[in-house]
Each structure stands twice: as structure tokens, then as C-alpha cells.
Design an enzyme around this catalytic site. Structure first.
Site, PDB file in Angstrom:
ATOM      1  N   TRP A  21     -20.154   8.052  78.567  1.00  0.00           N
ATOM      2  CA  TRP A  21     -19.019   8.271  77.659  1.00  0.00           C
ATOM      3  C   TRP A  21     -18.623   9.748  77.669  1.00  0.00           C
ATOM      4  O   TRP A  21     -17.449  10.093  77.861  1.00  0.00           O
ATOM      5  CB  TRP A  21     -19.420   7.818  76.261  1.00  0.00           C
ATOM      6  CG  TRP A  21     -18.349   7.906  75.201  1.00  0.00           C
ATOM      7  CD1 TRP A  21     -17.033   8.242  75.360  1.00  0.00           C
ATOM      8  CD2 TRP A  21     -18.525   7.628  73.800  1.00  0.00           C
ATOM      9  NE1 TRP A  21     -16.381   8.205  74.151  1.00  0.00           N
ATOM     10  CE2 TRP A  21     -17.261   7.823  73.180  1.00  0.00           C
ATOM     11  CE3 TRP A  21     -19.609   7.231  73.022  1.00  0.00           C
ATOM     12  CZ2 TRP A  21     -17.082   7.634  71.808  1.00  0.00           C
ATOM     13  CZ3 TRP A  21     -19.422   7.038  71.658  1.00  0.00           C
ATOM     14  CH2 TRP A  21     -18.170   7.235  71.065  1.00  0.00           C
ATOM     15  N   TYR A  57     -13.317   5.875  78.974  1.00  0.00           N
ATOM     16  CA  TYR A  57     -13.982   7.166  79.012  1.00  0.00           C
ATOM     17  C   TYR A  57     -13.186   8.101  79.923  1.00  0.00           C
ATOM     18  O   TYR A  57     -13.411   8.184  81.129  1.00  0.00           O
ATOM     19  CB  TYR A  57     -15.411   7.033  79.509  1.00  0.00           C
ATOM     20  CG  TYR A  57     -16.276   6.070  78.723  1.00  0.00           C
ATOM     21  CD1 TYR A  57     -15.912   5.661  77.440  1.00  0.00           C
ATOM     22  CD2 TYR A  57     -17.452   5.559  79.249  1.00  0.00           C
ATOM     23  CE1 TYR A  57     -16.692   4.777  76.714  1.00  0.00           C
ATOM     24  CE2 TYR A  57     -18.249   4.681  78.532  1.00  0.00           C
ATOM     25  CZ  TYR A  57     -17.859   4.286  77.264  1.00  0.00           C
ATOM     26  OH  TYR A  57     -18.645   3.406  76.556  1.00  0.00           O
ATOM     27  N   LEU A 206     -28.396   8.255  70.850  1.00  0.00           N
ATOM     28  CA  LEU A 206     -28.827   9.561  70.338  1.00  0.00           C
ATOM     29  C   LEU A 206     -27.963  10.029  69.171  1.00  0.00           C
ATOM     30  O   LEU A 206     -27.913  11.219  68.852  1.00  0.00           O
ATOM     31  CB  LEU A 206     -28.817  10.598  71.466  1.00  0.00           C
ATOM     32  CG  LEU A 206     -29.731  10.276  72.650  1.00  0.00           C
ATOM     33  CD1 LEU A 206     -29.613  11.333  73.732  1.00  0.00           C
ATOM     34  CD2 LEU A 206     -31.181  10.124  72.202  1.00  0.00           C
ATOM     35  N   ARG A 227     -17.034  14.022  66.662  1.00  0.00           N
ATOM     36  CA  ARG A 227     -17.949  14.133  65.517  1.00  0.00           C
ATOM     37  C   ARG A 227     -17.265  14.665  64.267  1.00  0.00           C
ATOM     38  O   ARG A 227     -17.776  14.494  63.156  1.00  0.00           O
ATOM     39  CB  ARG A 227     -19.139  15.017  65.905  1.00  0.00           C
ATOM     40  CG  ARG A 227     -20.153  14.292  66.782  1.00  0.00           C
ATOM     41  CD  ARG A 227     -21.071  15.233  67.502  1.00  0.00           C
ATOM     42  NE  ARG A 227     -20.370  15.923  68.573  1.00  0.00           N
ATOM     43  CZ  ARG A 227     -20.937  16.261  69.732  1.00  0.00           C
ATOM     44  NH1 ARG A 227     -22.190  15.950  69.972  1.00  0.00           N
ATOM     45  NH2 ARG A 227     -20.250  16.898  70.660  1.00  0.00           N
ATOM     46  N   GLY A 280     -27.292   8.966  77.144  1.00  0.00           N
ATOM     47  CA  GLY A 280     -26.084   9.703  77.480  1.00  0.00           C
ATOM     48  C   GLY A 280     -26.402  11.099  77.990  1.00  0.00           C
ATOM     49  O   GLY A 280     -27.253  11.788  77.437  1.00  0.00           O
ATOM     50  N   ARG A 282     -24.462  14.578  80.362  1.00  0.00           N
ATOM     51  CA  ARG A 282     -23.355  15.155  81.130  1.00  0.00           C
ATOM     52  C   ARG A 282     -23.796  16.369  81.932  1.00  0.00           C
ATOM     53  O   ARG A 282     -23.003  16.978  82.637  1.00  0.00           O
ATOM     54  CB  ARG A 282     -22.200  15.515  80.201  1.00  0.00           C
ATOM     55  CG  ARG A 282     -22.563  16.510  79.125  1.00  0.00           C
ATOM     56  CD  ARG A 282     -21.503  16.605  78.053  1.00  0.00           C
ATOM     57  NE  ARG A 282     -20.182  16.845  78.579  1.00  0.00           N
ATOM     58  CZ  ARG A 282     -19.120  17.167  77.834  1.00  0.00           C
ATOM     59  NH1 ARG A 282     -19.271  17.252  76.520  1.00  0.00           N
ATOM     60  NH2 ARG A 282     -17.956  17.375  78.363  1.00  0.00           N
TER      61      ARG A 282
END
Length: 333
Positions: A21, A57, A206, A227, A280, A282
Site C-alpha cells: 500500500w 495503491y 502494523l 494518518r 508493509g 517501502r
């Protein structure tokens, strides 16, 4: 890396899957494409051969980067489990749910092209579309399955009642739902799946980064960070959650682990929990410890101690709503 069979399908997935994502960039501060490709290749090299993505995504960017990473690696396609999704369309005004059969046909071909493959191992409807009948959507997915263009059928964020309706017309091999130590409001949905031979995948494993231990009580988030609009990171509850996370970090460190490893193992060992937990990442460094996480298990005593820590700080772990995350249906635009 340990594997599990997905429902009654022939697909075997690693119990830890790479979640992509954030790699798509939208809501996560953009994408470093080369770093993302290295992250995907690192996951594969570590044995995490199940990769979960979606057109939503980054409007296809996550899928494109996965396709490029696979093409640039030495991995055999048949050794991978590629899981992607369908049922969301994009407009200048934003995203909306669209599970009409004609749209699913377009989406499947677009995903195959971006992923540079001729089949999808697990194809999932991303969100239930109440503007379209479940019957029509399920029958189209069954058509893809019977054609061999997909190897397993999945749903995501579907309630038990919606899954009951779906199974009148097509099988469900997997259900992907929101679950982590701090957000358990769908725990009964996981119980339903385990009772109906439907394998489960967890997203938000997470807690959107909170269960990495990197946030303090004075953390703030820019408007383009998802968030900033999620209750978990807002209000008086946030400091209590940070206290819980800090105590969980100490709990993990006493066992030579970290809180990320603890969070993923909780999902895999908790009953009911996830058959496949999405990890997840990145950056390649965010996969540190993934192999060790696959190798240990939490005992019942440890699971009970974790619950005691959490409930001492947060009494409403079962409360929550999917409305914070899902796009609208067409009739709401």
C-alpha cells in the site's frame, strides 16, 4: 518461509506477505520508485514470495513497480503468489467503488499488464459495492477463475452476511480484513472465516506505523498523510496507545525481538488471527527481521500477557469502523 494453502484453492502462500500500500505513495508521502523496487526484490530474496497489491495503491503504480521488480529479478513466476484487487475506479473527483462486471473485465486486463503476467494468483474485490449486486460480481469472478486467469477468489472488507450471499454464486478462498493488536473490531469476521474454510489475510498489520514504535506522543501528521484523518492517531486516545506500544516494545526486547516482529507473530498466533499477515514495507531496511519472525511462535502465556498490557492502557480495542478507510459507492458521489 512457512506456507499455508488458501482456502480450498490450489494456491500456497507464505504466511508473511509483503504489503505494498505505502509503495503506491498515495497518502504516504509519495514514492521513491527505485527504492520500492529494491524493497520488493529484497522481500523475494528473503523468501517472502507472496506480494499483496491493488490498483488503488497509487492508481496502478504499486502494481507497475512489482512488475518491474519481478522482471529485473531471477525469480520464477510460478514461485510467486501475486495478490491484487479490483472494484475501485478513479475520477478527477476521487475514487469510488465499482464492481460492475464490465469494469472488472477492464481492471483484470490492466492489472495483468502492469504486473507483466498472464494470470493472477489471488484476485480480490477490494471493497463491497452496494450499488452492484453481489450475484453479478461473484459470477464474474467465478468466470475469471474458471478461465484460469485467476487461481483463487478473494474478498476484502466483506461482512459475514455479504460473504454468505457471495457463496451462493461463487467460492471464496480468502478474505482480507483489518486487524492488528490495537484494532480488533473485526475479530468476529475472522472467526466466521475460520469456521467456513476461508483463509484470512490481515491488512493494517502494523497499525499504519504505530506498531513500529517510531512515534512519540507529540507526533503530528501533514494533511496529505492518511494518518491525519484516522482516529487511532487523534485525540486523547493517542497518548494511551503510545504508552501501550512502549510497554510492548519492552516486552519484545526482553525476548530479543522488536515490536514489529511481535505484532506480526501476534496476528499469526492469536486465535482467531490471520492465516497470512501483511508486512508493509517501502524500504529494504524495513524488512529486517522478517525471516526470524517466521521462525518463532508466541506461547499462550505470552499472548495473554500481551493482552493484559494492552487492556491496561486501552479498554476499547474492539471498537472501530471501516468508514475511515473505504471509498464511497457511486451513488454517494
Amino acid at each position: 518461509m512457512k506456507k499455508v494453502k488458501l482456502g480450498r484453492s490450489d494456491v500456497e502462500a507464505t504466511r508473511i506477505a509483503l504489503g505494498t500500500w505505502a509503495i503506491g505513495g498515495t497518502g504516504w508521502g509519495g514514492t521513491d520508485e527505485e527504492q520500492s523496487i529494491e524493497t520488493i526484490k529484497t522481500a523475494i530474496n528473503k523468501g517472502v514470495t507472496t506480494i499483496d497489491t491493488a490498483p488503488a495503491y497509487g492508481q496502478g503504480l504499486s502494481e507497475e513497480l512489482i512488475g518491474r521488480a519481478i522482471a529485473d529479478s531471477n525469480v520464477n513466476r510460478e514461485d510467486l503468489v501475486l495478490a491484487t484487487k479490483a472494484g475501485i475506479d478513479f475520477t478527477d473527483d476521487g475514487n469510488y467503488r465499482d464492481s460492475r462486471p464490465s469494469h472488472l473485465e477492464e481492471e483484470l486486463q490492466a492489472s495483468l499488464d502492469r504486473l507483466q503476467t498472464d494470470y493472477i494468483d489471488l484476485y480480490q474485490i477490494h471493497w463491497p459495492d452496494t450499488d452492484e449486486s453481489i450475484e453479478k460480481t461473484a459470477k464474474k469472478m467465478k468466470e475469471f477463475y474458471e478461465q484460469g486467469r485467476i487461481r483463487a477468489i478473494g474478498v476484502s472488507n466483506f461482512s459475514p452476511e455479504q460473504m454468505d450471499e457471495w457463496q451462493k454464486y461463487a467460492p471464496i478462498h480468502t478474505s482480507q480484513m483489518h486487524l492488528n493488536m490495537l484494532q480488533r473490531y473485526l475479530i468476529e469476521w475472522f472467526e466466521y472465516c475460520h469456521n467456513h474454510e476461508i483463509s484470512t489475510l490481515s491488512w493494517g498489520s502494523l497499525a499504519h506505523g504505530m506498531l513500529t514504535g517510531k512515534y512519540s506522543k507529540d507526533a503530528s501528521f501533514p494533511d496529505d498523510d492518511l494518518r491525519s484523518n484516522i482516529e487511532l492517531f487523534q485525540g486523547d486516545r493517542f497518548p494511551s496507545l503510545i504508552d501501550a506500544v512502549e510497554e510492548l516494545q519492552s516486552f519484545a526486547e526482553k525476548r530479543d525481538r522488536n515490536i514489529i516482529q511481535l505484532s506480526i507473530r501476534w496476528l499469526l498466533d492469536h486465535k482467531p488471527g490471520a492465516d497470512v499477515a501483511l508486512w508493509g514495507a517501502r524500504k529494504p531496511s524495513q524488512l529486517d527481521g522478517v525471516n526470524e519472525t517466521d521462525e518463532f511462535q508466541l506461547t499462550n502465556d505470552e499472548l495473554n500477557e500481551i493482552d493484559e498490557i494492552l487492556y491496561n492502557h486501552v479498554s476499547d480495542l474492539e471498537n472501530g469502523t471501516l468508514k475511515e478507510y473505504g471509498p464511497p459507492v457511486r451513488s454517494e458521489l
